[in-house]
Write a protein that holds these residues in place. Structure first.
Motif, PDB file in Angstrom:
ATOM      1  N   VAL A   1       1.659  -7.339  66.317  1.00 46.81           N
ATOM      2  CA  VAL A   1       2.375  -6.903  65.118  1.00 46.81           C
ATOM      3  C   VAL A   1       2.092  -7.878  63.978  1.00 46.81           C
ATOM      4  O   VAL A   1       2.230  -9.096  64.141  1.00 46.81           O
ATOM      5  N   ALA A   2       1.672  -7.357  62.855  1.00 48.12           N
ATOM      6  CA  ALA A   2       1.503  -8.159  61.642  1.00 48.12           C
ATOM      7  C   ALA A   2       2.128  -7.397  60.479  1.00 48.12           C
ATOM      8  O   ALA A   2       2.307  -6.177  60.540  1.00 48.12           O
ATOM      9  N   PHE A   3       2.448  -8.137  59.421  1.00 48.55           N
ATOM     10  CA  PHE A   3       3.119  -7.528  58.272  1.00 48.55           C
ATOM     11  C   PHE A   3       2.325  -7.749  56.990  1.00 48.55           C
ATOM     12  O   PHE A   3       1.633  -8.759  56.834  1.00 48.55           O
ATOM     13  N   MET A   4       2.431  -6.797  56.093  1.00 49.99           N
ATOM     14  CA  MET A   4       1.880  -6.918  54.740  1.00 49.99           C
ATOM     15  C   MET A   4       2.946  -6.444  53.770  1.00 49.99           C
ATOM     16  O   MET A   4       3.621  -5.441  54.026  1.00 49.99           O
ATOM     17  N   LEU A   5       3.101  -7.154  52.678  1.00 52.43           N
ATOM     18  CA  LEU A   5       4.072  -6.728  51.674  1.00 52.43           C
ATOM     19  C   LEU A   5       3.690  -5.343  51.149  1.00 52.43           C
ATOM     20  O   LEU A   5       2.520  -5.084  50.849  1.00 52.43           O
ATOM     21  N   GLU A   6       4.674  -4.474  51.057  1.00 56.30           N
ATOM     22  CA  GLU A   6       4.403  -3.092  50.655  1.00 56.30           C
ATOM     23  C   GLU A   6       3.738  -2.995  49.279  1.00 56.30           C
ATOM     24  O   GLU A   6       2.800  -2.206  49.104  1.00 56.30           O
ATOM     25  N   PRO A   7       4.170  -3.764  48.284  1.00 60.55           N
ATOM     26  CA  PRO A   7       3.477  -3.678  46.988  1.00 60.55           C
ATOM     27  C   PRO A   7       2.017  -4.122  47.054  1.00 60.55           C
ATOM     28  O   PRO A   7       1.175  -3.593  46.336  1.00 60.55           O
ATOM     29  N   GLU A   8       1.715  -5.107  47.903  1.00 58.43           N
ATOM     30  CA  GLU A   8       0.326  -5.542  48.053  1.00 58.43           C
ATOM     31  C   GLU A   8      -0.519  -4.413  48.633  1.00 58.43           C
ATOM     32  O   GLU A   8      -1.646  -4.156  48.182  1.00 58.43           O
ATOM     33  N   ALA A   9       0.035  -3.705  49.618  1.00 60.96           N
ATOM     34  CA  ALA A   9      -0.675  -2.555  50.192  1.00 60.96           C
ATOM     35  C   ALA A   9      -0.883  -1.477  49.133  1.00 60.96           C
ATOM     36  O   ALA A   9      -1.956  -0.867  49.043  1.00 60.96           O
ATOM     37  N   ALA A  10       0.137  -1.250  48.307  1.00 57.52           N
ATOM     38  CA  ALA A  10       0.020  -0.244  47.253  1.00 57.52           C
ATOM     39  C   ALA A  10      -1.042  -0.633  46.225  1.00 57.52           C
ATOM     40  O   ALA A  10      -1.766   0.223  45.710  1.00 57.52           O
ATOM     41  N   ALA A  11      -1.148  -1.927  45.932  1.00 59.93           N
ATOM     42  CA  ALA A  11      -2.173  -2.395  44.991  1.00 59.93           C
ATOM     43  C   ALA A  11      -3.566  -2.111  45.533  1.00 59.93           C
ATOM     44  O   ALA A  11      -4.461  -1.677  44.798  1.00 59.93           O
ATOM     45  N   ILE A  12      -3.758  -2.338  46.829  1.00 57.30           N
ATOM     46  CA  ILE A  12      -5.052  -2.047  47.451  1.00 57.30           C
ATOM     47  C   ILE A  12      -5.370  -0.566  47.339  1.00 57.30           C
ATOM     48  O   ILE A  12      -6.480  -0.161  47.005  1.00 57.30           O
ATOM     49  N   ALA A  13      -4.363   0.286  47.596  1.00 63.29           N
ATOM     50  CA  ALA A  13      -4.574   1.735  47.558  1.00 63.29           C
ATOM     51  C   ALA A  13      -4.827   2.252  46.150  1.00 63.29           C
ATOM     52  O   ALA A  13      -5.458   3.295  45.973  1.00 63.29           O
ATOM     53  N   SER A  14      -4.332   1.539  45.152  1.00 62.56           N
ATOM     54  CA  SER A  14      -4.436   2.021  43.766  1.00 62.56           C
ATOM     55  C   SER A  14      -5.832   1.903  43.185  1.00 62.56           C
ATOM     56  O   SER A  14      -6.076   2.350  42.066  1.00 62.56           O
ATOM     57  N   GLY A  15      -6.744   1.266  43.931  1.00 59.88           N
ATOM     58  CA  GLY A  15      -8.091   1.061  43.409  1.00 59.88           C
ATOM     59  C   GLY A  15      -8.242  -0.269  42.708  1.00 59.88           C
ATOM     60  O   GLY A  15      -9.239  -0.502  42.017  1.00 59.88           O
ATOM     61  N   ALA A  16      -7.257  -1.144  42.879  1.00 53.94           N
ATOM     62  CA  ALA A  16      -7.314  -2.445  42.216  1.00 53.94           C
ATOM     63  C   ALA A  16      -8.549  -3.248  42.632  1.00 53.94           C
ATOM     64  O   ALA A  16      -9.045  -4.072  41.863  1.00 53.94           O
ATOM     65  N   LEU A  17      -9.038  -2.992  43.851  1.00 56.91           N
ATOM     66  CA  LEU A  17     -10.222  -3.722  44.310  1.00 56.91           C
ATOM     67  C   LEU A  17     -11.447  -3.403  43.466  1.00 56.91           C
ATOM     68  O   LEU A  17     -12.420  -4.160  43.443  1.00 56.91           O
ATOM     69  N   ASP A  18     -11.395  -2.270  42.761  1.00 58.71           N
ATOM     70  CA  ASP A  18     -12.544  -1.850  41.956  1.00 58.71           C
ATOM     71  C   ASP A  18     -12.422  -2.249  40.491  1.00 58.71           C
ATOM     72  O   ASP A  18     -13.310  -1.939  39.695  1.00 58.71           O
ATOM     73  N   GLN A  19     -11.300  -2.892  40.123  1.00 60.20           N
ATOM     74  CA  GLN A  19     -11.054  -3.242  38.718  1.00 60.20           C
ATOM     75  C   GLN A  19     -10.963  -4.759  38.589  1.00 60.20           C
ATOM     76  O   GLN A  19      -9.899  -5.314  38.344  1.00 60.20           O
ATOM     77  N   SER A  20     -12.066  -5.434  38.761  1.00 57.98           N
ATOM     78  CA  SER A  20     -12.069  -6.885  38.782  1.00 57.98           C
ATOM     79  C   SER A  20     -11.495  -7.459  37.488  1.00 57.98           C
ATOM     80  O   SER A  20     -11.872  -7.061  36.391  1.00 57.98           O
ATOM     81  N   GLY A  21     -10.560  -8.390  37.657  1.00 57.00           N
ATOM     82  CA  GLY A  21      -9.966  -9.080  36.522  1.00 57.00           C
ATOM     83  C   GLY A  21      -8.731  -8.416  35.952  1.00 57.00           C
ATOM     84  O   GLY A  21      -8.029  -9.012  35.130  1.00 57.00           O
ATOM     85  N   GLU A  22      -8.422  -7.209  36.377  1.00 58.47           N
ATOM     86  CA  GLU A  22      -7.265  -6.505  35.834  1.00 58.47           C
ATOM     87  C   GLU A  22      -5.969  -7.141  36.331  1.00 58.47           C
ATOM     88  O   GLU A  22      -5.832  -7.499  37.491  1.00 58.47           O
ATOM     89  N   VAL A  23      -5.004  -7.265  35.418  1.00 58.52           N
ATOM     90  CA  VAL A  23      -3.666  -7.720  35.788  1.00 58.52           C
ATOM     91  C   VAL A  23      -2.768  -6.492  35.824  1.00 58.52           C
ATOM     92  O   VAL A  23      -2.675  -5.739  34.846  1.00 58.52           O
TER      93      VAL A  23
END
Length: 422
Positions: free
Chosen positions: A157-179
């Protein structure tokens, strides 16, 4: 020889749950019900068949008036002493750890049946705060949830903060430098995560959470609009002497609180309601409270409030909370204006939560380029209105609000490094 451990991403929510895994480089959600990728986090213990129902069948059993006990919002019990107290349900005495574990076990079985994979690991979402920043129950809440997963049959069992998971799903990985800011308003908690997208992932600049969610909105509406119809705010005649005394408020607070409803129907509460009705200056109102307790209508009332809330949120000036199960043709108005006034304190708290997240990160509001909404309760208009006042120059986007966290967990689960020994 070692073999890879298949990992299932699970978002165990206050109101709804979902699960997924990475398939051919894309998140794939498990079908947890006929044509549905989400499962209501609800339980119904049927007194006649002695069966336990979960999800949509549990909701339907309640609506059909089947004799039994309904439970919802058990995520809010994590970290409390209630989790480990044994209670008599159907033919056995069980704890809430065991009840939640059975729910999670069903998700595990459905995932393995659909995919043909054995999921021995789970990457679970967790809120930034189960109860509140620095609350001593925080560590216990995560420990309780871990215990539920282990009891459900997961080995890792491991945990990830829900907002961090949502950030990954939002495509944030493709928007380098975006805040960006994730605003995750669920059934029981509201989480804020400020992040900067980088070439190698999402860097979380600050997290902050408050114990406010959709069930709190329901509670406030119920107390303000519905409970006066059941006698809240009225007077009782004194048994000795003249004059009156206010009706005690505790019982009304419990009737209006999702997670407390299953524990309402005690002989003590029923006797209290009958006695108050006998002494009431407005007995017809307290008699409605007697009906709710005698006929166990607390959840029907809560669903009626939730339905009225959603209708009023569309902008309707004539929305109603329909209370026919309690009394034929009984209802109370809930306009969009009423809704805004009742929820105004929560709007203020959400803005304060966002401001605190900025303070923790040392970032000003003007630097936030995108606000991403997640969680079913983020669809409440007062949420986006509050955030637009705080971040007027940002792009405000609604992703898959009900499944974004699960999508992110599914993507992240592929990076899990657990290995099982043969």
């Amino acid at each position: 020889m070692a073999s890879p451990c298949h990992v299932l991403g699970v978002d165990f929510g206050t109101s709804n749950s979902a699960a997924g895994y990475l398939c051919d480089g894309l998140p794939k959600l498990i079908e947890l019900g006929p044509g549905s990728k989400t499962l209501p986090t609800t339980f119904f213990f049927d007194f006649d068949t002695r069966k336990t129902l979960t999800g949509a069948p549990a909701n339907q059993a309640l609506l059909d008036g089947i004799d039994g006990r309904f439970m919802r919002a058990l995520k809010r019990v994590l970290g409390t002493t209630l989790m480990h107290e044994k209670r008599q349900i159907l033919n056995e005495r069980v704890t809430f750890v065991e009840i939640i574990a059975r729910f999670l076990r069903q998700i595990k079985i459905r995932a393995e049946t659909e995919t043909g994979l054995a999921f021995e690991g789970v990457l679970s979402g967790r809120p930034v705060a189960f109860h509140g920043t620095d609350d001593p129950r925080e560590a216990q809440a995560e420990a309780d949830l871990r215990a539920c997963y282990l009891a459900a049959g997961f080995k890792h069992v491991a945990f990830m903060l829900e907002p961090e998971a949502a950030a990954i799903a939002s495509g944030a990985l493709d928007q380098s430098g975006e805040v960006g800011l994730i605003v995750d308003i669920g059934g029981g908690t509201s989480d804020f995560s400020l992040f900067r997208s980088c070439s190698d992932g999402v860097k979380i600049l600050a997290n902050h959470g408050v114990r406010i969610g959709g069930t709190d909105f329901d509670r406030a509406i119920s107390i303000h609009q519905v409970m006066p119809l059941l006698g809240k705010g009225t007077q009782l005649r004194k048994t000795i002497g003249s004059g009156g005394t206010p009706v005690p408020t505790a019982i009304f607070n419990d009737v209006a609180t999702w997670e407390k409803i299953p524990f309402l129907y005690t002989p003590q509460n029923r006797r209290l309601a009958v006695e108050m009705a006998r002494l009431a200056y407005e007995p017809e109102k307290l008699c409605r409270l007697v009906t709710v307790l005698e006929d166990e209508l607390g959840h029907e009332l809560a669903f009626a409030v939730e339905s009225g809330k959603m209708t009023a949120n569309t902008g309707s000036a004539e929305a109603q909370i329909l209370l026919d199960p309690i009394e034929r043709h009984l209802s109370c108005p809930l306009s969009n204006t009423d809704l805004g006034e009742i929820l105004a304190p929560y709007s203020h708290s959400l803005r304060t939560g966002a401001q605190e997240t900025l303070r923790l990160a040392g970032v000003d509001a003007a630097s936030v380029e995108r606000v991403i909404y997640v969680g079913g309760s983020s669809l409440m208009s007062m949420v986006s209105e509050a955030m637009k006042k705080e971040f007027p120059s940002a792009d405000h986007s609604f992703t898959e609000v009900f499944t974004a966290v699960t999508d992110g967990l599914a993507i992240a689960s592929a990076r899990a490094q657990w290995v099982l020994s043969s």
